[in-house]
Design an enzyme around this catalytic site. Structure first.
Site, mmCIF file in Angstrom:
data_model
loop_
_atom_site.group_PDB
_atom_site.id
_atom_site.type_symbol
_atom_site.label_atom_id
_atom_site.label_comp_id
_atom_site.label_asym_id
_atom_site.label_seq_id
_atom_site.Cartn_x
_atom_site.Cartn_y
_atom_site.Cartn_z
ATOM 1 N N ARG A 143 0.426 -1.269 -0.136
ATOM 2 C CA ARG A 143 -0.113 -0.067 0.079
ATOM 3 C C ARG A 143 0.916 1.336 -0.310
ATOM 4 O O ARG A 143 0.331 2.197 -1.091
ATOM 5 C CB ARG A 143 -1.445 -0.045 1.344
ATOM 6 C CG ARG A 143 -2.618 1.251 1.101
ATOM 7 C CD ARG A 143 -3.506 0.948 2.440
ATOM 8 N NE ARG A 143 -4.676 0.231 1.203
ATOM 9 C CZ ARG A 143 -5.479 0.301 0.810
ATOM 10 N NH1 ARG A 143 -5.767 1.868 0.331
ATOM 11 N NH2 ARG A 143 -5.874 -0.941 -0.053
ATOM 12 N N GLU B 138 -10.439 6.028 6.515
ATOM 13 C CA GLU B 138 -8.379 6.617 6.676
ATOM 14 C C GLU B 138 -8.700 7.627 6.233
ATOM 15 O O GLU B 138 -7.023 8.381 6.458
ATOM 16 C CB GLU B 138 -7.652 5.238 6.122
ATOM 17 C CG GLU B 138 -7.445 3.731 6.908
ATOM 18 C CD GLU B 138 -7.052 2.845 6.283
ATOM 19 O OE1 GLU B 138 -8.018 2.449 5.190
ATOM 20 O OE2 GLU B 138 -6.098 1.962 6.146
HETATM 21 N N1 MTE Z 1 -12.353 5.350 13.566
HETATM 22 C C1 MTE Z 1 -12.412 5.433 15.138
HETATM 23 N N2 MTE Z 1 -13.478 6.161 15.494
HETATM 24 N N3 MTE Z 1 -12.153 4.380 15.425
HETATM 25 C C2 MTE Z 1 -10.784 3.605 15.464
HETATM 26 O O1 MTE Z 1 -10.522 2.549 15.693
HETATM 27 N N4 MTE Z 1 -10.164 3.523 12.593
HETATM 28 C C3 MTE Z 1 -9.649 3.862 12.086
HETATM 29 C C4 MTE Z 1 -11.015 4.322 10.734
HETATM 30 N N5 MTE Z 1 -12.113 4.906 11.789
HETATM 31 C C5 MTE Z 1 -10.891 3.413 13.581
HETATM 32 C C6 MTE Z 1 -11.280 4.772 13.314
HETATM 33 C C7 MTE Z 1 -9.488 2.643 10.730
HETATM 34 S S1 MTE Z 1 -7.702 2.242 10.467
HETATM 35 C C8 MTE Z 1 -9.959 2.307 9.913
HETATM 36 S S2 MTE Z 1 -8.971 1.212 8.580
HETATM 37 C C9 MTE Z 1 -11.666 2.084 9.664
HETATM 38 O O2 MTE Z 1 -12.110 3.428 10.507
HETATM 39 C C10 MTE Z 1 -12.323 1.214 10.134
HETATM 40 O O3 MTE Z 1 -13.514 1.297 9.482
HETATM 41 P P1 MTE Z 1 -14.228 1.340 8.527
HETATM 42 O O4 MTE Z 1 -13.699 0.183 7.476
HETATM 43 O O5 MTE Z 1 -15.424 0.970 9.059
HETATM 44 O O6 MTE Z 1 -14.379 2.903 8.320
HETATM 45 MO MO1 MOS Z 2 -7.376 0.142 9.106
HETATM 46 S S1 MOS Z 2 -5.669 0.401 9.317
HETATM 47 O O1 MOS Z 2 -6.911 -1.019 8.049
HETATM 48 O O2 MOS Z 2 -7.420 -0.766 10.322
#
Ligand code: MTE
Ligand code: MOS
Length: 805
Positions: A323, A731
């Site tokens: 990535r 992200e």
């Molecule tokens: N938001 C919150 N509040 N807490 C989290 O741990 N993780 C992030 C993002 N937003 C996270 C967050 C990461 S690393 C990812 S990959 C995505 O949320 C995962 O959730 P989604 O696929 O539902 O967006």
């Molecule tokens: Mo998010 S780093 O893909 O859990």
């Protein structure tokens, strides 16, 4: 576009998606009533507590482990060691991560676990375990690893065009290197698991995990049983941020092993310092680069080598590297490019997923280059970036067309406009000429982030939707909730797909016995994947209910419309309630539950050649940030940030806004505050993480928030082929924070003569900022840029490119 994907993306007239609703657990979060895994301990009678035996050597052979003294500690019930593992002694999927290691591979490595009646008993027991070791040489830094050829995993290359000729013929050439820091996840809830075994030997593990299916697989292989013998549940996480994608498995396996061997529930929860010393973090990277520009400051060629610090084992380092390589281009067209990537093995925690998953590190390389060389090219940094943005018909270095590239320029122009960039740039200049010891800087940076797992197979999901006779609905899907609002969005999707008010739908915790073979909730794809699966399940039920209602309404099934809890004839001639139709379906013996499934169409990826179209689409954004830097200390304040971000048609605007704000602040922490310091000395503490508490590891807090913070979504941004026209948001916003670092760079430059190129460390902490501005202050005015490369090269502290190579 197939009709299938239109059905996926089109919103019915009356829909619950797109409405601002609070997070489904907001009230529970703020009142403290929300249950996290470790809160369940009080509900598990007879529970035992686990404590790790950590060894303080960066690298050592274990010659013996003596548990006798520990067993005499009152309250100690059992000590778990390698000899207790009935199955495979490995916490990962790469067979390089022994759960009970024979060798200590980093400071704090847990080599055994003590189970006690109380946490205190387990702690005292762990202190009494005697571990004899024979120290081995340790590798701590990337440079040491490269020198020792300590690599792991497969190196990868992405290339396009002719870099050699591109560089040779470019009017301006530069080269340099950058070190990119890691980042501690610092989720508020540390890693936790609670395991129990029932009368039939069925193992039930509650785990704070982003990847319940993989936790299940690893618990099963450690125990030497099958997947159907193990169920993993995740209630919710107090933050994951990628840190619970691969790290929870071994801990869950320790708890499960303890439960199987003692017959009692076992609870394992890391303390903050255990979590910080034992679990993986964002990968630090090192990169060297050579870049060439033409007379118009357009990039002609880029060659770079990225080296990721994987720590002691691989886990997710290879996909993180992939990535990273796929995001070096960020939002810019680079006709000739050659990117090499490799992973070193060091005696540190095993670095892992962290929001952006290598993407931020890849982008940091090019954003750093652009910020550094702009003065040498004689072009303002914002103009340099704008000129190089992707345009229509162009494709990425790995061969994926950049669809909707026009959104990038739309977003860019909108961000300039809403932030009144031009006017404020002039104000910044005026401020700077009036203030010798404080300088301001303003910068704009773009984001383009690919959505989907690179590995095509992971882009699938399942869901289970149950309608009860009374009309109430319970949904279950394969994704986990870590605060990002996935469950909220899934409730909205189900209510929309069934034509119901939100209140009729309830969601049950994520469990591997409800939806099997799930992917990690990661890569920001939780909503795209699980939303597709939830909608699929709902659609099956709706189709059946249409058949049931049609004769009652006197119309054909396709003419039956479900909306707002009513079931109507499309022409308005007749109407029933949802409850009536559900009751009738039951009486007619029509199934009221469905398993949904979704897979993302149109993806292909050759992981060896690093070519294809691995992403369903790109998420776009841009941010403008203004900072003020103090010339005496390097301390800075973020005065204002304006963000324009593309979330497609937002499914849940409050949730999306929270993701954009939170992601941005977390990114600003990584780029400008958070600094992991490892002891690189030859002393006894070599390899020790010196920053293992909040006292020494600076996290962003309210004080570092932009004083004015404006977030706007790109308008008319419907994304066809994605659940209800939305885009992933988890992200991408993290990378909007490059604008903070670039604004700091601008402010540093203002301390020096015009045209001075600022080399700024990453993280750009106040200390690093101070060094950069001090260097600017003492710099002499560079020669104006010439049309040849050498004049420009003198302008920045970079190694000249040899003419022949
Ligand atoms: N938001 C919150 N509040 N807490 C989290 O741990 N993780 C992030 C993002 N937003 C996270 C967050 C990461 S690393 C990812 S990959 C995505 O949320 C995962 O959730 P989604 O696929 O539902 O967006
Ligand atoms: Mo998010 S780093 O893909 O859990």
């Amino acid at each position: 576009m197939s009709s299938e994907s239109n059905a996926l993306a089109d919103r019915p007239r009356s829909s619950v998606v797109g409405i601002e609703v609070p997070h489904e657990s907001a009230a529970l979060h703020v009142t403290g009533a929300a249950l996290y895994t470790d809160d369940l301990v009080g509900r598990a009678p007879g529970v035992l507590h686990a404590w790790p035996v950590q060894v303080d050597h960066a690298h050592a052979r274990i010659t013996s482990i003596s548990v006798d003294a520990a067993l005499t500690v009152p309250g100690v019930v059992r000590v778990l060691t390698q000899a207790d593992v009935p199955g495979i002694n490995d916490a990962g999927v790469k067979e390089d991560e022994p759960l009970f290691p024979g060798e200590v591979c980093y400071v704090g490595h847990a080599v055994a676990w003590v189970l006690g009646e109380s946490l205190e008993a387990a702690r005292l027991g762990a202190a009494a375990v005697e571990v004899a070791v024979g120290p081995l040489p340790a590798i701590v830094t990337i440079e040491e690893a490269v020198a020792a050829a300590s690599f792991q995993g497969t190196p990868r290359t992405i290339s396009r065009g002719d870099v050699e000729t591109g560089l040779a013929t470019a009017r301006h050439r530069f080269s340099g290197e950058i070190r990119i820091g890691g980042q501690e996840h610092f989720y508020l809830e540390t890693q936790a698991a609670l395991a129990e075994v029932d009368e039939a030997g069925q193992v039930f593990v509650q785990s704070s995990t982003q990847h319940p299916s993989e936790t299940q697989e690893i618990v099963a292989h450690v125990l030497g049983v099958r997947s159907h013998d193990v169920t993993v549940q995740c209630l919710r996480m107090g933050g994951g941020f990628g840190g619970k994608e691969a790290q929870p498995h071994g801990l869950a396996a320790v708890a499960a092993l303890g439960a199987v061997l003692t017959g009692r529930p076992v609870r394992l929860r890391l303390t903050r310092s255990q979590d910080m010393t034992m679990t993986g973090k964002r990968h630090p990277f090192h990169a060297t680069w050579e870049v060439g520009f033409d007379d118009d400051a357009r990039i002609v060629a880029l060659r770079a080598t990225l080296t990721a610090d994987g720590g002691w084992s691989l886990d997710l380092s290879e996909p993180v590297l992939a990535r990273a390589l796929c995001h070096v281009d960020n939002a810019y067209w680079i006709p000739n490019i050659e990117l090499h990537g490799r992973i070193v093995k060091t005696n540190k925690t095993s670095q892992t997923a962290f929001r952006g998953f290598g993407g931020p590190q890849g982008m940091a390389v090019l954003e750093d280059i652009l910020g550094r060389v702009a003065p040498a090219l004689g072009v303002p940094a914002d103009e340099l970036r704008r000129r190089n943005l992707y345009g229509d018909g162009q494709s990425t270095p790995y061969g994926q067309p950049v669809r909707h590239a026009e959104r990038l320029t739309q977003i860019w122009d909108r961000a300039l406009q809403t932030s009144t960039f031009e006017q404020r740039s002039a104000e910044v200049e005026a401020f700077n000429s009036a203030h010798p010891h404080r300088k301001r800087g303003i910068a704009i940076t773009p984001v383009k982030f690919g959505i989907s797992f690179n590995l095509t197979a992971f882009n699938q999901a399942g869901a289970l939707v149950l309608v009860y006779k009374d009309g109430s609905v319970l949904i279950n899907h394969g994704g986990t909730e870590m605060g990002q609002g996935l469950h909220t969005k899934m409730l909205q999707v189900a209510a929309t797909a069934l034509g119901l008010p939100l209140g009729l739908v309830r969601l049950a915790p994520t469990r591997t016995d409800k939806v099997p073979n799930t992917s990690a909730t990661a890569a920001s794809s939780g909503t795209d994947l699980n939303g597709g699966a939830v909608q699929d399940a709902c659609r099956q039920i709706v189709d059946r209910l249409r058949e049931v209602a049609a004769p009652l309404l006197g119309v054909a099934p396709p003419e039956v419309v479900l909306a707002d809890g009513r079931v109507r004839a499309a022409d308005g001639s007749a109407e029933l309630s949802w409850y009536e139709v559900v009751a009738e379906a039951y009486m007619e013996r029509v199934s009221l539950s469905a398993a949904g499934y979704y897979r993302t169409e149109g993806l292909h990826w050759d992981a060896v050649r690093m070519q294809g179209s691995p992403f369903k689409y790109f998420a776009y954004g841009a941010a403008v940030t203004e900072v003020e830097v103090d010339g005496f200390t390097g301390a800075y304040r973020t005065l204002r940030t304006d963000i324009v971000h593309d979330v497609g048609d937002s499914l849940s605007p409050l949730i999306d806004r929270g993701q954009v704000e939170g992601g941005f602040v977390q990114g600003a922490g990584w780029l400008t505050l958070e600094e992991l310091r490892w002891d690189t000395s030859d002393g006894p503490a070599r390899g020790r993480l010196a920053t293992q508490a909040a006292s020494t590891y600076k996290l962003p807090s309210f004080g570092e928030m932009p004083e004015t913070f404006r977030v706007e979504f790109l308008e008319r941004a419907h994304e066809s082929g994605v659940i209800y026209g939305s885009k992933a948001v988890g992200e991408p916003p993290l990378m909007l924070a490059f604008s903070v670092r670039e604004a700091i760079r601008q402010a540093c430059a203002a301390f020096g003569p015009a045209g001075h190129c600022v080399d700024l460390s990453l993280p750009s902490t106040p200390e690093a900022t101070f060094w950069a501005l001090s260097e600017a202050r003492t710099a002499r005015a560079p020669d104006p840029p010439t049309s040849g490369s050498s004049g420009a090269l003198d302008g920045i502290r970079a190694t000249p490119v040899p003419a022949e190579r």
